[in-house]
Structure formats: structure tokens, C-alpha cells
Design an enzyme around this catalytic site. Structure first.
Site, mmCIF file in Angstrom:
data_model
loop_
_atom_site.group_PDB
_atom_site.id
_atom_site.type_symbol
_atom_site.label_atom_id
_atom_site.label_comp_id
_atom_site.label_asym_id
_atom_site.label_seq_id
_atom_site.Cartn_x
_atom_site.Cartn_y
_atom_site.Cartn_z
ATOM 1 N N ARG A 37 0.861 -1.178 0.000
ATOM 2 C CA ARG A 37 0.000 0.000 0.000
ATOM 3 C C ARG A 37 0.897 1.228 0.000
ATOM 4 N NH1 ARG A 37 -3.366 -2.980 -1.491
ATOM 5 N NH2 ARG A 37 -5.481 -3.296 -0.663
ATOM 6 N N GLU A 68 -3.075 8.040 -4.215
ATOM 7 C CA GLU A 68 -3.720 7.407 -5.373
ATOM 8 C C GLU A 68 -5.142 7.947 -5.545
ATOM 9 O OE1 GLU A 68 -3.740 3.166 -4.957
ATOM 10 O OE2 GLU A 68 -1.579 3.030 -4.724
ATOM 11 N N HIS A 113 -1.077 0.805 -9.586
ATOM 12 C CA HIS A 113 -1.757 -0.152 -8.707
ATOM 13 C C HIS A 113 -2.440 -1.266 -9.509
ATOM 14 C CE1 HIS A 113 -3.710 -0.497 -4.460
ATOM 15 N NE2 HIS A 113 -3.456 -1.696 -4.979
#
Length: 311
Positions: A231, A260, A278
Site C-alpha cells: 500500500r 492514489e 496499482h
């Protein structure tokens, strides 16, 4: 009558059709749609499908009095109000392991890309450059790989490292008794100091925020490389940018990053960074496995059986 399911994430057509066949589904993949869906259908919703990034808040849980199952499609669940859901007796599940192969593959793709400078070499070749005018890059094989988080993904990384004849060390909350041949480090900084390459595969959330900080990056050193497939919150972006710009870290490859979906502005201008949006856990095979796992868990739950991958 099919149970009512609220889906808070984007799904492809095949996944959506598969899920719609089993549920009375309400698709609400953005904040405005989520608010409208809960306001209109909250009293009927019995299950929610989300992911770690989107999560599900305690306030939204309380607006769904019949809610009994919440699932994250992938492994992560850092933005899911777990304790509150449990206090309501809600069953929690995730997709642990369903995309581990895909993420591990992508992590090694990123590692190879940044160490061997693949994006820059591709660009240089297109511009007509030849190897005699380009710097020589380090090998990946026969080096030391440090893994932060030896869960499903971390274990897959360790297996792939064997094919590169790498020595593997790891940091976990505690040693893995089933991995006696891997070297355990009781701190991330100690692991980083030992490693040539550091791959981050630990869960996100408050407990791991900025786990990879200035101290860890300094320990990894000017010949070290870091890869993050966990993450974005786990890596201190500002510290990373400073280290890369100053040359106190050789390179970084990130599939996840803070802020993000906006790309990290402090990193995009640096040549020793490889970025992907991602997508590490996304492949047709991984998505199909995650959807199948969710449906298996849901069928078991609504049949009064325990779910296969509980949180």
C-alpha cells in the site's frame, strides 16, 4: 429471493455478470453513487463487496441494519471498519491469496525493470542510442532480497527469488516457523541494511504507515533498491524522493503510492523510479479467482457455513 448486495468497486463486465447472477446487486463504485444507494436501499442490503482502498466506514455500516456480510475483493482491508463491523456481528471476509501469484510476478517485473533500467533503455533505444554510450547496470541474480511481510505474497516472492539464486531475508511481526531456511530480522532497518533489494509486501493501515522511512532508506543505502507492492501509505514518499534525488538510494519501483490515483509529483520527474498504477494484483486470472472466492464465501455464509477466507 436473492440477497441484496452493494458493490462499491469497479467490476469488469464478466465479473459483474457473474456476481449479478447470484445477487440482487446495486453497483455504486464512486462516492456519490454510494451515498445515493445507501440512502435508497440501506434497509435491504445484506452484503457489501468492497476493497482495501475503498473500505467501508462505521457510519455507512450503521445505515444498513440488515447487513451481515462484508467482503474485500482482494487481500487488503485497511479502510474497512473491522472492529465496528464485528461489534454488529457482521461476518468479514477477504480475497487472501487469490492474487498473490499476480502480485509476486509484478513485483519481480518491477525489480528487474528498475535494477536493469529497462524503461530508460527502451527510451534510449527508440532515440537511436547504442549500448557503448549507456551505463552498465547491476545484475539481479545472486543478490540479497529482503521481504517486508512474509504472507501469501511474500512467500511467493521468496519462491521466485530461488530461481534467481538469491539469498532471502524477511521481517514479520514474528518469525515464520514454517520458513526455517529464510533469515529472519526483528526490525525493518536491520533487514534493509542487510539487503540489496527490499520488496514491501506488508498490509497497509495505521500500524504500517511510513514503515519504510528515512532511517530504513538510509540503511538500504546508495546501491539499494526498494519495490512497493503493498500500500502507498507504507512508504514515506517525501523521504523516498529525497533519497532518490540525493543518490543515497539507487532506485525505487512502486505499484502503489500515497495519494492514489494521482501520481506522486515528487517522484515522476526522477529517472531512477519506475511507476505503475496499482495494477500488481490485476490479471484476468487473478480477478476471476477473487470473484470466485467472494462468491464461494457468500454462498457458504448464506447457507449458514463459515467463510473460507475470514478476516
Amino acid at each position: 429471493m436473492k440477497p441484496s448486495l452493494l458493490v462499491l468497486i469497479h467490476l469488469g463486465d464478466a465479473s459483474r455478470a457473474h456476481i449479478d447472477a447470484a445477487f440482487d446487486t446495486i453497483h455504486a463504485p464512486d462516492a456519490l453513487q454510494r451515498e445515493a444507494a445507501i440512502a435508497r436501499h440501506g434497509g435491504a442490503i445484506r452484503a457489501v463487496l468492497t476493497n482495501g482502498t475503498t473500505g467501508l466506514s462505521a457510519a455507512d455500516i450503521d445505515r444498513m441494519p440488515r447487513l451481515e456480510l462484508v467482503s474485500a475483493l482482494g487481500a487488503g482491508y485497511e479502510n474497512l471498519a473491522v472492529d465496528h463491523a464485528r461489534s454488529r456481528g457482521i461476518v468479514l471476509a477477504n480475497g487472501a491469496g487469490t492474487n498473490a501469484d499476480c502480485v509476486a510476478d509484478h513485483a519481480f517485473a518491477l525489480l528487474l525493470a528498475v535494477v536493469r533500467d529497462v524503461p530508460q533503455l527502451d527510451r534510449a533505444t527508440r532515440e537511436g542510442a547504442w549500448r557503448d554510450h549507456l551505463p552498465s547496470r547491476p545484475s539481479v541474480s545472486n543478490r540479497r532480497l529482503g521481504i517486508v511481510g512474509l504472507g501469501h505474497i511474500g512467500a511467493k516472492l521468496a519462491r521466485r527469488a530461488e530461481g534467481f539464486d538469491m539469498e532471502v531475508g524477511y521481517h514479520n511481526r514474528k518469525p515464520r516457523e514454517d520458513r526455517p531456511l529464510l533469515r529472519y530480522f526483528d526490525s525493518v532497518a536491520a533487514l534493509a541494511q542487510w539487503s540489496d533489494f527490499l520488496v514491501v509486501a506488508t498490509p497497509g493501515g495505521a500500524a504500517t504507515r511510513h514503515l519504510i522511512d528515512e532511517t530504513v532508506l538510509a540503511a538500504l543505502g546508495p546501491r539499494g533498491f526498494v519495490v512497493n507492492v503493498s500500500r502507498g501509505s507504507v512508504v514515506d514518499t517525501a523521504a523516498l524522493a529525497r533519497a532518490l534525488a540525493a543518490g543515497t538510494l539507487a532506485g525505487a519501483a512502486l505499484d502503489v503510492y500515497e495519494g492514489e490515483p494521482e501520481p506522486p509529483q515528487s517522484l515522476i520527474g526522477l529517472r531512477n523510479v519506475v511507476l505503475t498504477p496499482h495494477v500488481g494484483g490485476r490479471s484476468p486470472e487473478a480477478i476471476a479467482a477473487s470473484v470466485d472466492n467472494f462468491l464461494d464465501n457468500a454462498r457458504r455464509h448464506f447457507a449458514g457455513e463459515p467463510v473460507l477466507t475470514p478476516i
